[in-house]
Design an enzyme around this catalytic site. Structure first.
Site, PDB file in Angstrom:
ATOM      1  CG  ASP A 369      47.138  40.559  16.121  1.00  0.00           C
ATOM      2  OD1 ASP A 369      46.238  39.869  15.628  1.00  0.00           O
ATOM      3  OD2 ASP A 369      47.819  40.196  17.101  1.00  0.00           O
ATOM      4  CD  GLU A 398      42.248  40.260  16.058  1.00  0.00           C
ATOM      5  OE1 GLU A 398      41.937  39.097  15.747  1.00  0.00           O
ATOM      6  OE2 GLU A 398      43.325  40.557  16.626  1.00  0.00           O
TER       7      GLU A 398
END
Length: 669
Positions: A369, A398
């Site tokens: 993330d 990400e």
């Protein structure tokens, strides 16, 4: 004088008593480790009241002590061991107060690895990832709090681990509270994923998020999403146990399904023990405001700095210092403290945690993330460590910028990898150097997501709009070192659903046809197969609705054909046929890609391997169109007949094909 001597004697006695007190070891992270790793180093973070000043020793064969690090907090002790010569077994770790004869012995397991790191295989472009949120997919009811099951939670009641969490409510009518999904519910539906045809599962984070619900004038909120970690070594008790997670992964593997674990190194949850008792003053970025807030997450009236959520400064050659600081040091939100990856002890802890989950749970990949928010050197060190230990593993970061050059610059070995040095030339311009290799194998394709989102409502013209947007972003694939290691998607838990508030099946089929036939690792968001919709303008929860039939008492069960509407079954069946066709298809894994500029509203993408090929033909207009055979004859040698992989219908590729409005064809020859 006697009084002074007596006082001194009492103080000496008290000091000796304190010194002789056995050290209190509450916990050690990692909770166990593995013998035979390529990297022989092991960091142990020891927690306990006053443990910092304890003396440490171990006499386990093959283990040596490299260093003992005493941090600013008295309640942490970092031990750096070399276990390269050790065999699996039970180590004894000895702690004692200075000058004491006796201390505290703790047993610590060095386990046997199940396989060598090189034997672990990550997800690839041969896979299709199915992304879901455990809280919203399916519930076994096994881990609901006692009260929600009609039981008693008063004195003498038999409480579960879920009951012992900070105050929270399970309420499916509230989009931002917990809904009660769990890992056992997922396990019970593993056959569904085989039926659909996906080959890998990506869950949003499953680790403990022991944060209380928050009540605001505009609604109630919880950390059901999982991105506020409070224990890096424990599955959230509301989802199940570590053993449940391992069982789920084992049974997924038995069905040919891989499992990707969502991790967060950029930040943790506010209720993590590190926040109330920081191991060191630089454990977090910009923690000073916590003194102003009296240690609470209420940032009002403090010097709190929130990230700008803009990632471009990290690669911007003209970036200002204030912009860089806001991006990388600002906290995501005040309830998610920003970890300092430039602190080597922090980064070692996080790196070991990822290795521990690979070895302990058997995961097949990691999705990281908020990747560019974290400091580059520490993250590169993490990726290099995994690459050395697990050369065939895969991690996707990400990288949320919608221009292809940005994610491409984060890919391993990128030629675009330049970064600010923090120095400036005589004119005040930021000096850029060839950056540190990220070693990140896979990045997320937010550029393609963005173009598909725009194209879905547009008429494909002769230049820029509609499916031209897709063509005009794929033509920049030369920026990527490896387009086969780019993860593409049409929506996920952080975006509007592709269908927004509508039910445009032709548009959805076109987007999925592109996603599943181009050079990418495709990811599908749960519920897309039954045309679930929603927008973030309503609330985040509107794009994270419960899967119908996953929860006790649901009015219908969309896991079965009988529980789906006619339209949902049409979409489900179409997607399932494409997914099953894609499995094991060398065309998709190895095939050369050719795309044609949209012409008269028709966009064509071809994949070829020897004399074998597949065409994705899309009519980007809401009126009839024609695929003109003459324009695409370079794809064929002689007379060729192609089969529609969905309907089975044959097409003579030497003849024109009439296309219905917004029709999608996937033809294999």
């Amino acid at each position: 004088m006697k009084h002074i001597l007596l006082t001194a004697a009492l103080l000496l006695t008290a000091t000796m008593t304190q010194a002789a007190k056995k050290p209190d070891v509450k916990r050690i992270d990692p909770t166990c480790w593995y013998a035979g790793m390529k990297d022989p180093s092991l960091q142990l973070m020891v927690y306990g009241q006053g443990i910092r000043d304890a003396e440490f020793s171990t006499s386990y064969p093959g283990v040596t002590v490299d260093s003992v690090v005493r941090l600013e907090s008295p309640n942490y002790l970092l031990l750096y061991l070399n276990v390269g010569g050790a065999q699996p077994g039970e180590m004894t770790l000895s702690f004692k107060a200075a000058g004491a004869k006796k201390g505290t012995d703790v047993k610590y397991q060095l386990r046997q690895r199940e396989m060598a790191g090189s034997e672990r295989r990550g997800f690839t472009n041969a896979d299709v990832l199915y992304m879901l949120m455990p809280d919203r997919f399916a519930s076994s009811g096994k881990y609901l709090p006692t009260a929600s099951k009609g039981g008693k939670t008063g004195k003498g009641a038999r409480l579960t681990d879920a009951d012992r969490m900070r105050p929270y409510t399970v309420d499916r009518s509230e989009p931002s509270l917990r809904h009660g999904g769990d890992l056992e519910g997922l396990r019970q539906h593993l056959d569904y994923f085989n039926q659909l045809g996906v080959t890998a599962l990506w869950f949003t984070p499953v680790l403990e998020n022991d944060s209380p619900d928050q009540v605001f004038p505009f609604g109630r909120y919880s950390t059901y999403h999982g991105y506020a970690t409070t224990d890096y070594y424990r599955v959230d008790p509301r989802f199940g146990t570590n053993d449940d997670y391992r069982r789920l992964i084992d049974e997924a593997h038995q069905r040919g399904l891989k499992v990707v674990m969502d991790m967060i190194f950029n930040h943790c949850g506010f209720e993590h023990p590190w926040v109330s008792d920081m191991p060191a003053k630089d454990w977090f970025n910009l923690p000073e405001w916590l003194k102003e807030s009296n240690g609470t997450s209420d940032s009002r009236g403090t010097s709190f700095l929130q990230t700008s959520y803009k990632l471009t400064p990290v690669k911007d050659p003209y970036a200002s210092e204030v912009d860089l600081r806001e991006t990388q040091q600002g906290w995501f939100v005040s309830t998610m403290p920003d970890l300092n990856q430039d602190n080597p002890h922090v980064m070692t802890y996080l790196i070991q945690n990822s290795v521990w989950w690979i070895e302990t749970a058997g995961i097949d990949g990691i999705r990281m993330d908020t990747y560019p928010y974290a400091f580059i050197p520490g993250m590169a060190r993490w990726m290099k460590t995994l690459a050395d230990e697990y050369p065939n593993f895969n991690t996707v970061g990400e990288t949320w910028v919608t221009e292809p050059a940005f994610p491409a610059a984060w890919q391993r070995g990128s030629r675009l990898n330049w970064q600010p040095t923090g120095r400036r030339d005589g004119k005040g311009n930021m000096i850029y150097d060839k950056g540190i290799d990220s070693y990140l194998p896979t990045v997320m394709d937010f550029a393609l997501y963005d173009r598909l989102d725009s194209a879905k409502t547009e008429r494909t013209d002769d230049w820029w709009k509609g499916l031209n947007r897709v063509y005009n972003v794929l033509c920049y694939d030369y920026l990527y070192e490896d387009p086969d290691h780019v993860m593409a998607f049409i929506d996920n838990h952080d975006t509007d659903r592709f269908l927004a508030n509508g039910k445009d099946m032709p548009a959805l089929k076109q987007a999925l046809a592109i996603l599943l036939t181009i050079r990418r690792i495709p990811q599908i968001y749960y519920g897309t197969e039954i045309m679930m919709n929603g927008t973030k303008a309503v609330t985040d929860g509107d794009v994270r609705k419960d899967f119908p039939g996953g929860f006790p008492g649901d009015e219908r069960n969309a896991f079965t054909p009988e529980g789906r509407t006619k339209q949902e079954n049409e979409m489900w069946n179409w997607l399932s046929r494409v997914l099953h066709w894609r499995q094991g298809n060398r065309l998709i894994v190895e095939g050369r890609q050719t795309q044609f500029i949209p012409w008269q509203g028709v966009y064509v993408i071809a994949r070829r391997l020897g004399n074998h090929g597949v065409l994705t033909i899309l009519n980007g207009r809401r009126e009839a169109a024609t695929w003109h055979a003459e324009r695409y004859k370079e794809l064929f040698n002689g007379k060729v007949s192609a089969r529609d992989i969905v309907s089975g219908q044959s097409h003579d590729m030497g003849s024109d094909i009439k296309l219905a409005p917004r029709q999608t064809l996937i033809l294999e020859y």
